[in-house]
Write a protein that holds these residues in place. Structure first.
Motif: not given
Length: 183
Positions: A16-18, A22-25, A75-79, A166-173
């Motif tokens: 879902r990352a948009r 590559s920030d951390l890596v 990422i935590g909200s997505t997981l 990264t936008g993984m949680a976009e569209g989610m709470v």
């Protein structure tokens, strides 16, 4: 089975990352041993499954909110969503003690995560651990402590290096930061 489910949840989340992928890596590639060590510990925690992953995700999300790591909240909200946490559980993290969204065990897990993260803590870590041991085995509490400690390390590293969501949680709470609690 839990390890496969959690691995699949991570794959879905990273899929879902948009942006800012590559920030951390990009930082850690400069120190390959640190990158390998990070990957190793992440894998060990992913495969450690004595503790219900739902509880682990909840504790990690609380620590991320207390430290105010934007990437970790993303990422935590997505997981958390993939592990079955409800929208109320994600949004009511700051007031978990009085929220009806959590079971007593979940409140204990959140208290443990808070006591490990906030310095100085208003909570007595020894008292919370004693209560947890009435409901969880020593191996489960050890796994929980390792997950919360790693989330603190992860969140602080991400903040120090400027790792962006990264936008993984976009569209989610999405869980919100709880600034001012963790020092």
């Amino acid at each position: 089975m839990r390890a496969m489910t959690r691995t699949w949840n991570y794959i879905k989340a990273f899929g879902r990352a948009r942006k800012n992928q590559s920030d951390l890596v990009g930082w850690l590639i400069r120190r390959p041993l640190v990158l390998l060590g990070t990957m190793f510990y992440e894998t060990v925690l992913l495969l450690s499954n004595r503790l219900d992953p739902h509880l682990k995700e909840l504790a990690e999300l609380k620590a991320a909110a207390l430290v105010n790591c934007q990437f970790c909240l993303d990422i935590g909200s997505t997981l958390a969503h993939y592990s079955g946490l409800t929208e109320a559980q994600v949004t009511e993290l700051p007031k978990y003690q009085t929220s009806a969204a959590y079971s007593e065990l979940e409140k204990l897990v959140l208290s443990f995560a808070e006591a490990m993260t906030v310095t100085p803590s208003a909570l007595d870590l020894e008292e919370v651990r004693t209560e947890l041991l009435k409901r969880l085995s020593k191996s489960q509490v050890a796994e929980l402590a390792a997950a919360v400690a790693w989330e603190n390390q992860r969140a602080r590293l991400n903040q120090a290096l400027g790792v962006r969501p990264t936008g993984m949680a976009e569209g989610m709470v999405c869980a919100l930061p709880e600034p001012g609690k963790a020092l």
